[in-house]
Design an enzyme around this catalytic site. Structure first.
Site, short mmCIF file in Angstrom:
data_model
loop_
_atom_site.label_atom_id
_atom_site.label_comp_id
_atom_site.label_asym_id
_atom_site.label_seq_id
_atom_site.Cartn_x
_atom_site.Cartn_y
_atom_site.Cartn_z
CB SER A 108 16.26 -26.03 6.89
OG SER A 108 15.67 -25.17 7.84
N GLY A 127 3.60 -21.85 4.16
CA GLY A 127 4.05 -21.75 2.81
C GLY A 127 5.24 -21.97 2.20
CG PHE A 128 7.56 -19.82 1.20
CD1 PHE A 128 7.91 -20.04 -0.06
CD2 PHE A 128 6.54 -19.01 1.44
CE1 PHE A 128 7.04 -19.42 -0.80
CE2 PHE A 128 5.88 -18.32 -0.07
CZ PHE A 128 6.25 -18.49 -1.00
N GLY A 129 9.30 -23.06 3.63
CA GLY A 129 10.29 -23.53 4.55
C GLY A 129 11.51 -22.57 4.91
CB SER A 167 9.10 -31.06 6.99
OG SER A 167 8.60 -30.75 5.75
CG HIS A 226 0.55 -29.31 7.88
ND1 HIS A 226 1.33 -28.42 7.96
CD2 HIS A 226 -0.70 -28.87 8.03
CE1 HIS A 226 0.75 -27.21 8.51
NE2 HIS A 226 -0.51 -27.63 8.29
CG ASP A 241 5.47 -27.14 10.53
OD1 ASP A 241 6.61 -26.94 10.18
OD2 ASP A 241 4.63 -27.84 9.69
N GLY A 242 7.66 -24.92 12.38
CA GLY A 242 7.94 -23.72 11.68
C GLY A 242 9.17 -23.03 12.46
N GLY A 243 10.22 -23.09 11.94
CA GLY A 243 11.62 -22.34 12.59
C GLY A 243 11.91 -23.21 13.77
CG HIS A 277 5.30 -32.80 8.63
ND1 HIS A 277 4.28 -32.94 9.61
CD2 HIS A 277 5.28 -31.72 8.21
CE1 HIS A 277 3.66 -31.95 9.57
NE2 HIS A 277 4.13 -30.96 8.71
CG MET A 313 2.39 -26.27 0.98
SD MET A 313 3.97 -25.13 1.05
CE MET A 313 4.95 -25.55 2.35
CG MET A 330 0.67 -23.49 11.12
SD MET A 330 1.73 -24.93 10.59
CE MET A 330 2.78 -23.97 9.58
CG MET A 374 -0.40 -26.27 5.10
SD MET A 374 1.28 -25.54 5.23
CE MET A 374 2.18 -27.03 4.82
CG ASP A 407 4.96 -29.31 5.46
OD1 ASP A 407 4.16 -29.04 6.42
OD2 ASP A 407 6.38 -29.45 5.79
#
Length: 217
Positions: A201, A145-147, A11, A69, A178-180, A36, A40, A140, A71, A38
């Site tokens: 990250s 909304g946030f990385g 991302s 993606h 997607d996420g963490g 990817h 927003m 998700m 959002m 994101d």
């Protein structure tokens, strides 16, 4: 349904925007499968990232599929523009459209892969009625909304349910998460059935992108 090899989609929300073109080139050389984006809007999620100008720019240099993606609210107003600007995969949120089947079918009519995303709190019931129009389901594993957020473990069971529904409908789709996502928890979602991992990250914060991407497979 046969098992797929795991695809990694870095991302660019976590990339260094001072050298975005070089960042994309470097992760591509390091083995990334998709890029990817994101997107927003500050309405659907409490943040604003980037949109069509960035997509237009990177589509000229990106050699692998661009995975957008969205959002955003009112995605119906924008999917044509994202398709024309270079997106290969366009994913919209189940929570953002009143007419999901029509929207997903329209994305596919534009010659693009159509994805549907579900927030952590959202049930999967619509999938039973739109699976015929879906190429990708994005689960998700953080609140969007946030990385840099922590992985929500209940996402794994949700991925298993998506895999069961797809099998019931005899649909060979991608299941994306997607996420963490990190090297430490990636096995949980892969074993559950995810075959596309979005990583921000956990790739861009590392000094060696190739090793970071390899560690996620």
């Amino acid at each position: 349904m046969p098992e797929k090899s795991v695809l990694i989609a870095p991302s660019i929300l976590s990339a260094d925007f001072n050298k975005l073109g070089a960042e994309i080139e470097n992760v591509t050389k390091a083995g990334a499968d998709w890029i990817h984006l994101d997107v927003m809007d500050g309405h659907f999620v409490p943040n604003i990232s980037f949109g069509l100008p960035v997509l237009n720019s990177i589509s000229k240099i990106t050699k692998i599929p661009i995975d957008c993606h969205l959002m955003i609210t009112n995605p119906e107003q924008f999917v044509d523009k994202f398709a024309a600007s270079g997106a290969d995969i366009i994913t919209v949120h189940a929570e953002a459209s009143f007419h999901l089947e029509r929207l997903l079918s329209h994305i596919r009519s534009l010659g693009k892969k159509a994805g549907i995303s579900f927030n952590p709190h959202t049930g999967l019931e619509p999938l039973e009625y739109i699976m015929h129009a879906v190429d990708l389901v994005l689960i998700m594993s953080v609140n969007p909304g946030f990385g840099g957020q922590k992985f929500i473990e209940s996402a794994a069971e949700k991925i298993r349910r998506v895999k069961r529904i797809a099998s019931d409908h005899k649909r060979d789709i991608h299941i994306q998460v997607d996420g963490g996502i990190t090297a430490e928890n990636k096995d949980i979602v892969i074993e559950a059935g995810a075959d596309v991992l979005v990583a921000g990250s956990s790739v861009f914060s590392k000094p060696d992108y190739k090793s970071a991407i390899s560690a996620l497979r």
